[in-house]
Write a protein that holds these residues in place. Structure first.
Motif, PDB file in Angstrom:
ATOM      1  N   PHE A   1     -36.111  13.236 -20.993  1.00  0.00           N
ATOM      2  CA  PHE A   1     -36.733  12.322 -21.944  1.00  0.00           C
ATOM      3  C   PHE A   1     -35.966  12.395 -23.263  1.00  0.00           C
ATOM      4  O   PHE A   1     -36.152  13.330 -24.039  1.00  0.00           O
ATOM      5  CB  PHE A   1     -38.195  12.691 -22.172  1.00  0.00           C
ATOM      6  CG  PHE A   1     -38.897  11.778 -23.142  1.00  0.00           C
ATOM      7  CD1 PHE A   1     -39.351  10.533 -22.738  1.00  0.00           C
ATOM      8  CD2 PHE A   1     -39.081  12.146 -24.469  1.00  0.00           C
ATOM      9  CE1 PHE A   1     -39.980   9.679 -23.631  1.00  0.00           C
ATOM     10  CE2 PHE A   1     -39.715  11.305 -25.377  1.00  0.00           C
ATOM     11  CZ  PHE A   1     -40.155  10.062 -24.952  1.00  0.00           C
ATOM     12  N   PRO A   2     -35.089  11.433 -23.517  1.00  0.00           N
ATOM     13  CA  PRO A   2     -34.356  11.421 -24.785  1.00  0.00           C
ATOM     14  C   PRO A   2     -35.324  11.283 -25.964  1.00  0.00           C
ATOM     15  O   PRO A   2     -35.980  10.246 -26.127  1.00  0.00           O
ATOM     16  CB  PRO A   2     -33.451  10.198 -24.654  1.00  0.00           C
ATOM     17  CG  PRO A   2     -33.311   9.980 -23.179  1.00  0.00           C
ATOM     18  CD  PRO A   2     -34.642  10.358 -22.614  1.00  0.00           C
ATOM     19  N   GLN A   3     -35.408  12.325 -26.757  1.00  0.00           N
ATOM     20  CA  GLN A   3     -36.409  12.372 -27.823  1.00  0.00           C
ATOM     21  C   GLN A   3     -36.200  11.313 -28.903  1.00  0.00           C
ATOM     22  O   GLN A   3     -37.133  10.912 -29.586  1.00  0.00           O
ATOM     23  CB  GLN A   3     -36.403  13.766 -28.469  1.00  0.00           C
ATOM     24  CG  GLN A   3     -36.860  14.885 -27.555  1.00  0.00           C
ATOM     25  CD  GLN A   3     -38.363  14.858 -27.311  1.00  0.00           C
ATOM     26  OE1 GLN A   3     -39.129  14.385 -28.145  1.00  0.00           O
ATOM     27  NE2 GLN A   3     -38.786  15.374 -26.160  1.00  0.00           N
ATOM     28  N   ALA A   4     -34.965  10.850 -29.060  1.00  0.00           N
ATOM     29  CA  ALA A   4     -34.671   9.903 -30.136  1.00  0.00           C
ATOM     30  C   ALA A   4     -35.010   8.464 -29.784  1.00  0.00           C
ATOM     31  O   ALA A   4     -34.883   7.580 -30.637  1.00  0.00           O
ATOM     32  CB  ALA A   4     -33.195   9.999 -30.514  1.00  0.00           C
ATOM     33  N   GLN A   5     -35.450   8.205 -28.543  1.00  0.00           N
ATOM     34  CA  GLN A   5     -35.691   6.820 -28.138  1.00  0.00           C
ATOM     35  C   GLN A   5     -36.788   6.163 -28.963  1.00  0.00           C
ATOM     36  O   GLN A   5     -37.747   6.791 -29.407  1.00  0.00           O
ATOM     37  CB  GLN A   5     -36.045   6.757 -26.656  1.00  0.00           C
ATOM     38  CG  GLN A   5     -37.348   7.397 -26.268  1.00  0.00           C
ATOM     39  CD  GLN A   5     -37.622   7.252 -24.771  1.00  0.00           C
ATOM     40  OE1 GLN A   5     -38.089   6.214 -24.322  1.00  0.00           O
ATOM     41  NE2 GLN A   5     -37.315   8.306 -24.011  1.00  0.00           N
ATOM     42  N   THR A   6     -36.621   4.861 -29.165  1.00  0.00           N
ATOM     43  CA  THR A   6     -37.602   4.071 -29.910  1.00  0.00           C
ATOM     44  C   THR A   6     -37.858   2.779 -29.139  1.00  0.00           C
ATOM     45  O   THR A   6     -37.563   2.689 -27.953  1.00  0.00           O
ATOM     46  CB  THR A   6     -37.088   3.731 -31.319  1.00  0.00           C
ATOM     47  OG1 THR A   6     -35.862   2.990 -31.204  1.00  0.00           O
ATOM     48  CG2 THR A   6     -36.833   5.005 -32.124  1.00  0.00           C
ATOM     49  N   CYS A   7     -38.370   1.777 -29.813  1.00  0.00           N
ATOM     50  CA  CYS A   7     -38.616   0.467 -29.209  1.00  0.00           C
ATOM     51  C   CYS A   7     -37.323  -0.130 -28.678  1.00  0.00           C
ATOM     52  O   CYS A   7     -36.245   0.074 -29.254  1.00  0.00           O
ATOM     53  CB  CYS A   7     -39.237  -0.445 -30.265  1.00  0.00           C
ATOM     54  SG  CYS A   7     -39.501  -2.148 -29.740  1.00  0.00           S
TER      55      CYS A   7
END
Length: 269
Positions: free
Chosen positions: A35-41
């Motif tokens: 789970f890439p923690q930096a992901q956003t919308c």
């Protein structure tokens, strides 16, 4: 296989059980999920509303984040968000004059899958009960969301997966290919039309005599579930991932949308 989860905004903020069910399924099959923690919308809302310039940095961030994850595939429990990644990201990059980003976005999109696509086309799941341990003893009807049906063309894959769940009574949804009326900001900008479309969709669900309405997008389930809860017809909404992840030892809770109304979704005529 090393697979990255694109959780989506709705799963992150409102329906975390959907993201958790996706992880459960993939881990049950022996795959490593990151789970890439930096992901956003993913930026779909901005693009659909015409804010191309504002979407560009979102697309750039998405590409950089998932490229850095070093994965074989990316999966999202949402045909809508995967549709944005495949059909909008490279276009936004090109319109922003960044051909390098457009090429990277195209490469990343080829490794990005909606959940049923990944399970059927990539991982070769043909029997949900035997290969996933899926067990859901309820009468279920399935709503094929617009983006999964028309943009991704997932076809019968979700129904193939549901049809092999042990204990399920899968029934046809009248008018299945008709939009539920959500359409993201469409429901906000055109509430009367959205509500009328929702009313037609709910009429089909009720006519099916299903206990559960399932779909591959939490956004549509939120819209449908809100309307059904106000009608008090006793039909709940459950995401495809939650049904497939259910076993004889566990059962998914109803989508919160079936008990919590939002926006105009319950004003069906």
């Amino acid at each position: 296989m090393r697979i990255a989860l694109l959780a989506t905004c709705l799963a992150d903020a409102m329906f975390p059980d959907v993201a958790a069910a996706t992880v459960t399924l993939l881990q049950r099959l022996g795959h490593q999920v990151v789970f890439p923690q930096a992901q956003t919308c993913c930026g779909q809302m901005h693009v659909n509303t015409g804010y191309f310039a504002e979407a560009l940095p979102i697309v750039r961030h998405h590409v950089q984040t998932f490229e850095a994850a070093g994965v074989d595939a990316i999966v999202a429990p949402s045909g809508s968000c995967v549709g944005s990644v495949r059909h909008q990201h490279a276009m936004i990059a090109r319109k922003g004059g960044d051909d390098g980003l457009a090429a990277a976005a195209t490469d990343l999109s080829a490794r990005t899958y909606e959940l049923s696509e990944l399970l059927v086309d990539v991982l070769g799941i043909t029997d949900s009960a035997a290969q996933l341990g899926s067990y859901f003893p309820h009468r279920v009807t399935y709503h094929p969301t617009c983006h999964s049906l028309r943009m991704l063309r997932v076809g019968e894959k979700p129904l193939q997966l549901l049809s092999t769940v042990q204990g399920i009574d899968l029934v046809e949804l009248p008018g299945a290919d008709q939009c539920c009326g959500f359409g993201g900001t469409f429901a906000l900008k055109n509430p009367d039309v959205s509500t009328a479309m929702l009313a037609d969709k709910m009429a089909g669900i009720i006519a099916s005599r299903a206990e559960v309405c399932s779909a591959g997008d939490s956004s549509c389930l939120m819209h449908i579930g809100g309307g059904l809860s106000r009608m008090r017809v006793g039909v709940r909404t459950v995401h495809l991932a939650e049904i497939l992840a259910a076993t004889k030892e566990s059962a998914p809770a109803a989508n919160p949308a079936s008990t919590t109304a939002t926006g105009n979704v319950g004003a069906a005529r």
